[in-house]
Scaffold this motif. Structure first.
Motif, PDB file in Angstrom:
ATOM      1  N   GLU A 126      44.165   6.287 -10.370  1.00 16.36           N
ATOM      2  CA  GLU A 126      44.283   6.475 -11.818  1.00 16.36           C
ATOM      3  C   GLU A 126      44.970   7.790 -12.167  1.00 16.36           C
ATOM      4  OE1 GLU A 126      43.504   4.376 -14.252  1.00 16.36           O
ATOM      5  OE2 GLU A 126      42.838   2.834 -12.860  1.00 16.36           O
ATOM      6  N   ALA A 127      44.707   8.814 -11.368  1.00 17.73           N
ATOM      7  CA  ALA A 127      45.315  10.129 -11.636  1.00 17.73           C
ATOM      8  C   ALA A 127      46.818  10.118 -11.377  1.00 17.73           C
ATOM      9  CB  ALA A 127      44.641  11.202 -10.782  1.00 17.73           C
ATOM     10  N   GLY A 128      47.269   9.264 -10.451  1.00 21.35           N
ATOM     11  CA  GLY A 128      48.688   9.144 -10.177  1.00 21.35           C
ATOM     12  C   GLY A 128      49.124   9.949  -8.966  1.00 21.35           C
ATOM     13  N   PRO A 129      50.278   9.623  -8.421  1.00 20.82           N
ATOM     14  CA  PRO A 129      50.781  10.303  -7.222  1.00 20.82           C
ATOM     15  C   PRO A 129      50.931  11.808  -7.435  1.00 20.82           C
ATOM     16  CG  PRO A 129      52.059   8.321  -7.696  1.00 20.82           C
ATOM     17  CD  PRO A 129      51.184   8.562  -8.890  1.00 20.82           C
ATOM     18  N   GLY A 130      50.439  12.577  -6.485  1.00 19.70           N
ATOM     19  CA  GLY A 130      50.590  14.020  -6.536  1.00 19.70           C
ATOM     20  C   GLY A 130      49.748  14.724  -7.578  1.00 19.70           C
ATOM     21  N   ALA A 131      48.807  14.026  -8.194  1.00 24.74           N
ATOM     22  CA  ALA A 131      47.974  14.640  -9.230  1.00 24.74           C
ATOM     23  C   ALA A 131      47.121  15.759  -8.638  1.00 24.74           C
ATOM     24  CB  ALA A 131      47.085  13.595  -9.883  1.00 24.74           C
ATOM     25  N   PRO A 132      46.928  16.846  -9.366  1.00 25.80           N
ATOM     26  CA  PRO A 132      46.081  17.931  -8.867  1.00 25.80           C
ATOM     27  C   PRO A 132      44.625  17.489  -8.815  1.00 25.80           C
ATOM     28  CG  PRO A 132      46.682  18.330 -11.154  1.00 25.80           C
ATOM     29  CD  PRO A 132      47.471  17.142 -10.703  1.00 25.80           C
ATOM     30  N   LYS A 181      34.950   4.349  -2.757  1.00 26.76           N
ATOM     31  CA  LYS A 181      35.791   3.503  -3.597  1.00 26.76           C
ATOM     32  C   LYS A 181      36.029   4.151  -4.957  1.00 26.76           C
ATOM     33  CE  LYS A 181      36.393   0.147  -0.706  1.00 26.76           C
ATOM     34  NZ  LYS A 181      37.746  -0.090  -0.105  1.00 26.76           N
ATOM     35  N   GLN A 182      35.021   4.846  -5.478  1.00 35.90           N
ATOM     36  CA  GLN A 182      35.189   5.522  -6.768  1.00 35.90           C
ATOM     37  C   GLN A 182      36.215   6.647  -6.672  1.00 35.90           C
ATOM     38  OE1 GLN A 182      30.998   6.433  -7.319  1.00 35.90           O
ATOM     39  NE2 GLN A 182      30.852   4.952  -8.992  1.00 35.90           N
ATOM     40  N   ILE A 183      36.191   7.378  -5.580  1.00 37.94           N
ATOM     41  CA  ILE A 183      37.181   8.443  -5.385  1.00 37.94           C
ATOM     42  C   ILE A 183      38.575   7.849  -5.226  1.00 37.94           C
ATOM     43  CG2 ILE A 183      37.938  10.288  -3.850  1.00 37.94           C
ATOM     44  CD1 ILE A 183      34.980  10.808  -3.206  1.00 37.94           C
ATOM     45  N   GLU A 184      38.685   6.792  -4.448  1.00 37.39           N
ATOM     46  CA  GLU A 184      39.988   6.141  -4.254  1.00 37.39           C
ATOM     47  C   GLU A 184      40.544   5.623  -5.576  1.00 37.39           C
ATOM     48  OE1 GLU A 184      39.007   3.214  -1.374  1.00 37.39           O
ATOM     49  OE2 GLU A 184      38.874   4.637   0.298  1.00 37.39           O
ATOM     50  N   ARG A 185      39.674   5.053  -6.417  1.00 36.86           N
ATOM     51  CA  ARG A 185      40.125   4.575  -7.731  1.00 36.86           C
ATOM     52  C   ARG A 185      40.594   5.742  -8.586  1.00 36.86           C
ATOM     53  NH1 ARG A 185      38.948   5.118 -12.499  1.00 36.86           N
ATOM     54  NH2 ARG A 185      37.110   6.355 -11.939  1.00 36.86           N
ATOM     55  N   ALA A 186      39.831   6.855  -8.559  1.00 36.09           N
ATOM     56  CA  ALA A 186      40.195   8.024  -9.356  1.00 36.09           C
ATOM     57  C   ALA A 186      41.551   8.585  -8.928  1.00 36.09           C
ATOM     58  CB  ALA A 186      39.117   9.094  -9.230  1.00 36.09           C
ATOM     59  N   VAL A 187      41.805   8.584  -7.627  1.00 38.55           N
ATOM     60  CA  VAL A 187      43.101   9.059  -7.116  1.00 38.55           C
ATOM     61  C   VAL A 187      44.226   8.172  -7.638  1.00 38.55           C
ATOM     62  CG1 VAL A 187      44.491   9.336  -5.030  1.00 38.55           C
ATOM     63  CG2 VAL A 187      42.136  10.183  -5.078  1.00 38.55           C
ATOM     64  N   HIS A 191      41.563  19.516  -0.446  1.00 41.21           N
ATOM     65  CA  HIS A 191      40.490  19.247  -1.394  1.00 41.21           C
ATOM     66  C   HIS A 191      39.733  17.990  -0.979  1.00 41.21           C
ATOM     67  CE1 HIS A 191      38.583  18.294  -5.323  1.00 41.21           C
ATOM     68  NE2 HIS A 191      38.571  19.619  -5.438  1.00 41.21           N
ATOM     69  N   TRP A 192      38.428  17.991  -1.234  1.00 43.35           N
ATOM     70  CA  TRP A 192      37.578  16.895  -0.756  1.00 43.35           C
ATOM     71  C   TRP A 192      37.965  15.533  -1.325  1.00 43.35           C
ATOM     72  CZ3 TRP A 192      34.681  14.410  -4.553  1.00 43.35           C
ATOM     73  CH2 TRP A 192      34.510  15.095  -5.762  1.00 43.35           C
ATOM     74  N   THR A 193      38.634  15.497  -2.473  1.00 45.43           N
ATOM     75  CA  THR A 193      39.031  14.201  -3.042  1.00 45.43           C
ATOM     76  C   THR A 193      40.169  13.548  -2.263  1.00 45.43           C
ATOM     77  OG1 THR A 193      40.498  15.329  -4.612  1.00 45.43           O
ATOM     78  CG2 THR A 193      38.269  14.777  -5.374  1.00 45.43           C
ATOM     79  N   THR A 194      40.837  14.321  -1.398  1.00 51.24           N
ATOM     80  CA  THR A 194      41.933  13.737  -0.610  1.00 51.24           C
ATOM     81  C   THR A 194      41.415  12.955   0.594  1.00 51.24           C
ATOM     82  OG1 THR A 194      42.187  15.699   0.803  1.00 51.24           O
ATOM     83  CG2 THR A 194      43.428  15.659  -1.275  1.00 51.24           C
ATOM     84  N   ASP A 195      40.149  13.153   0.924  1.00 53.33           N
ATOM     85  CA  ASP A 195      39.570  12.454   2.080  1.00 53.33           C
ATOM     86  C   ASP A 195      38.142  12.032   1.732  1.00 53.33           C
ATOM     87  OD1 ASP A 195      38.726  11.450   4.485  1.00 53.33           O
ATOM     88  OD2 ASP A 195      38.672  13.389   5.511  1.00 53.33           O
ATOM     89  N   PRO A 196      37.959  10.862   1.118  1.00 52.34           N
ATOM     90  CA  PRO A 196      36.627  10.421   0.702  1.00 52.34           C
ATOM     91  C   PRO A 196      35.617  10.364   1.845  1.00 52.34           C
ATOM     92  CG  PRO A 196      38.314   9.045  -0.293  1.00 52.34           C
ATOM     93  CD  PRO A 196      38.998   9.908   0.724  1.00 52.34           C
ATOM     94  N   TYR A 197      36.097  10.183   3.086  1.00 55.50           N
ATOM     95  CA  TYR A 197      35.179  10.071   4.213  1.00 55.50           C
ATOM     96  C   TYR A 197      34.567  11.421   4.599  1.00 55.50           C
ATOM     97  CZ  TYR A 197      36.491   5.233   5.117  1.00 55.50           C
ATOM     98  OH  TYR A 197      36.673   3.876   5.017  1.00 55.50           O
ATOM     99  N   ARG A 198      35.139  12.526   4.137  1.00 54.64           N
ATOM    100  CA  ARG A 198      34.612  13.833   4.519  1.00 54.64           C
ATOM    101  C   ARG A 198      33.196  14.030   3.981  1.00 54.64           C
ATOM    102  NH1 ARG A 198      37.950  18.688   2.373  1.00 54.64           N
ATOM    103  NH2 ARG A 198      39.567  17.576   3.533  1.00 54.64           N
ATOM    104  N   LEU A 199      32.996  13.759   2.700  1.00 58.36           N
ATOM    105  CA  LEU A 199      31.662  13.886   2.109  1.00 58.36           C
ATOM    106  C   LEU A 199      30.863  12.598   2.199  1.00 58.36           C
ATOM    107  CD1 LEU A 199      32.254  15.947  -1.168  1.00 58.36           C
ATOM    108  CD2 LEU A 199      31.517  16.766   1.080  1.00 58.36           C
ATOM    109  N   PHE A 200      31.569  11.485   2.313  1.00 57.03           N
ATOM    110  CA  PHE A 200      30.895  10.186   2.287  1.00 57.03           C
ATOM    111  C   PHE A 200      31.293   9.342   3.503  1.00 57.03           C
ATOM    112  CE2 PHE A 200      31.513  11.628  -2.086  1.00 57.03           C
ATOM    113  CZ  PHE A 200      30.207  11.655  -2.533  1.00 57.03           C
ATOM    114  N   PRO A 201      30.869   9.774   4.688  1.00 61.16           N
ATOM    115  CA  PRO A 201      31.186   9.002   5.901  1.00 61.16           C
ATOM    116  C   PRO A 201      30.435   7.671   5.891  1.00 61.16           C
ATOM    117  CG  PRO A 201      29.575  10.690   6.394  1.00 61.16           C
ATOM    118  CD  PRO A 201      30.017  10.946   4.983  1.00 61.16           C
ATOM    119  N   VAL A 202      30.846   6.795   6.756  1.00 61.03           N
ATOM    120  CA  VAL A 202      30.151   5.505   6.882  1.00 61.03           C
ATOM    121  C   VAL A 202      28.690   5.781   7.271  1.00 61.03           C
ATOM    122  CG1 VAL A 202      30.001   3.336   8.142  1.00 61.03           C
ATOM    123  CG2 VAL A 202      32.240   4.270   7.498  1.00 61.03           C
TER     124      VAL A 202
END
Length: 238
Positions: free
Chosen positions: A115-121, A107-113, A77-88
Motif C-alpha cells: 500500500e505504501a508503494g515501491p521505495g516508500a520510507p 501478512k499485515q506488514i506485507e500489505r502495508a508495504v 528497518h524491521w518492516t523490510t523483513d517481516p520474519y525478523r520480528l515475526f518468525p514462523v
C-alpha cells in the motif's frame, strides 16, 4: 443537544433501516428523542475518534522507536523483513492441526508495504498498518519475543505488559464499534436494550489518557486539555 422540533417521519427508517432506528427509538421512547440519540451517538463517535487517533499515532511511533533503538546497527528497518520480528511460530489448533501464529502480522506488514508503494520510507509503511496490528503486539503471546526486548521501552520504566494490553484491548474493541457506526450507549445486561448511561464512555476516555500517560505525560495533558468528549457527554439528549 435537543430533539428535533417536529416528529421525524418514515424517511428515518428509509435512511437508517428499521432495525437500526428501532434501537434508538426504544431507548428514546419517541421518534424525536430517538433521532436525537442517533445524532448524539454520531457526534460522540466523531470526537472519540479524534482522541483515539492521537493515541494510535503516538503508540505506533513509540513502538517503532523502541524497536529501532534496540535493533542491532546495520540492519534495515524491521518492516523490510517481516520474519525478523515475526518468525514462523507453530502452535496446535483445536482440531489438532498446526498454525503459524505469526502469519497474520507478517501478512499485515506485507500489505502495508504494498500500500505504501515501491521505495516508500518506513514512516509511510508504519502509517499503513492498522490499529489492530499495533493492538496485538502487547498480547501474551508476544511477551517474550517482543515485549521484553523491545516494546517495554516505549513506556514509562516499570510499566507491565498487562497495564498496556488491557486498556489498548478495550480501546480496539471500542474503536471497532465506532468504525461500524454502532451504538455507544450501554446495553442492559438482561434485556440487552439500550439504556441511558454513559459512565463506560468516561472509562474509555480514561483508557486513552492512561496509555497516553505511559507514553508521554505531556501527550496525556494535551489530549485531555483539547478533548471534547466530556462536553459531548453532557449533551446526552434528555
Amino acid at each position: 443537544m435537543t430533539a428535533p422540533a417536529q416528529e421525524p417521519g418514515p424517511w428515518v427508517e428509509s435512511w437508517l433501516s428499521n432495525p437500526r432506528f428501532a434501537v434508538y427509538l426504544t431507548a428514546g421512547g419517541n421518534r424525536r428523542r430517538g433521532l436525537a440519540l442517533y445524532e448524539w451517538n454520531a457526534v460522540m463517535s466523531a470526537v472519540f475518534l479524534r482522541d483515539l487517533g492521537h493515541l494510535e499515532v503516538a503508540l505506533r511511533n513509540a513502538y517503532d522507536a523502541a524497536i529501532v533503538a534496540n535493533t542491532s546497527s546495520g540492519l534495515s528497518h524491521w518492516t523490510t523483513d517481516p520474519y525478523r520480528l515475526f518468525p514462523v511460530r507453530w502452535r496446535a489448533a483445536r482440531d489438532g492441526t498446526r498454525i503459524d501464529s505469526n502469519r497474520t502480522p507478517r501478512k499485515q506488514i506485507e500489505r502495508a508495504v504494498r500500500e505504501a508503494g515501491p521505495g516508500a520510507p518506513p514512516g509511510k509503511v508504519i502509517a499503513e498498518l492498522t490499529f489492530g496490528f499495533w493492538r496485538y503486539l502487547s498480547t501474551r503471546q508476544h511477551h517474550h519475543p517482543l515485549w521484553i526486548p523491545y516494546l517495554h521501552n516505549a513506556f514509562t520504566p516499570g510499566t507491565s505488559r498487562p497495564a498496556v494490553d488491557n486498556p489498548v484491548g478495550r480501546l480496539h474493541w471500542f474503536r471497532n464499534r465506532i468504525a461500524h457506526h454502532e451504538p455507544l450507549l450501554r446495553r442492559h445486561p438482561t434485556t440487552r436494550l439500550l439504556i441511558m448511561t454513559t459512565p463506560h464512555l468516561q472509562d474509555r476516555l480514561g483508557d486513552v489518557l492512561t496509555v497516553a500517560e505511559l507514553i508521554s505525560p505531556e501527550l496525556r495533558d494535551y489530549i485531555e486539555s483539547t478533548s471534547t468528549v466530556r462536553d459531548r457527554l453532557r449533551d446526552l439528549p434528555t
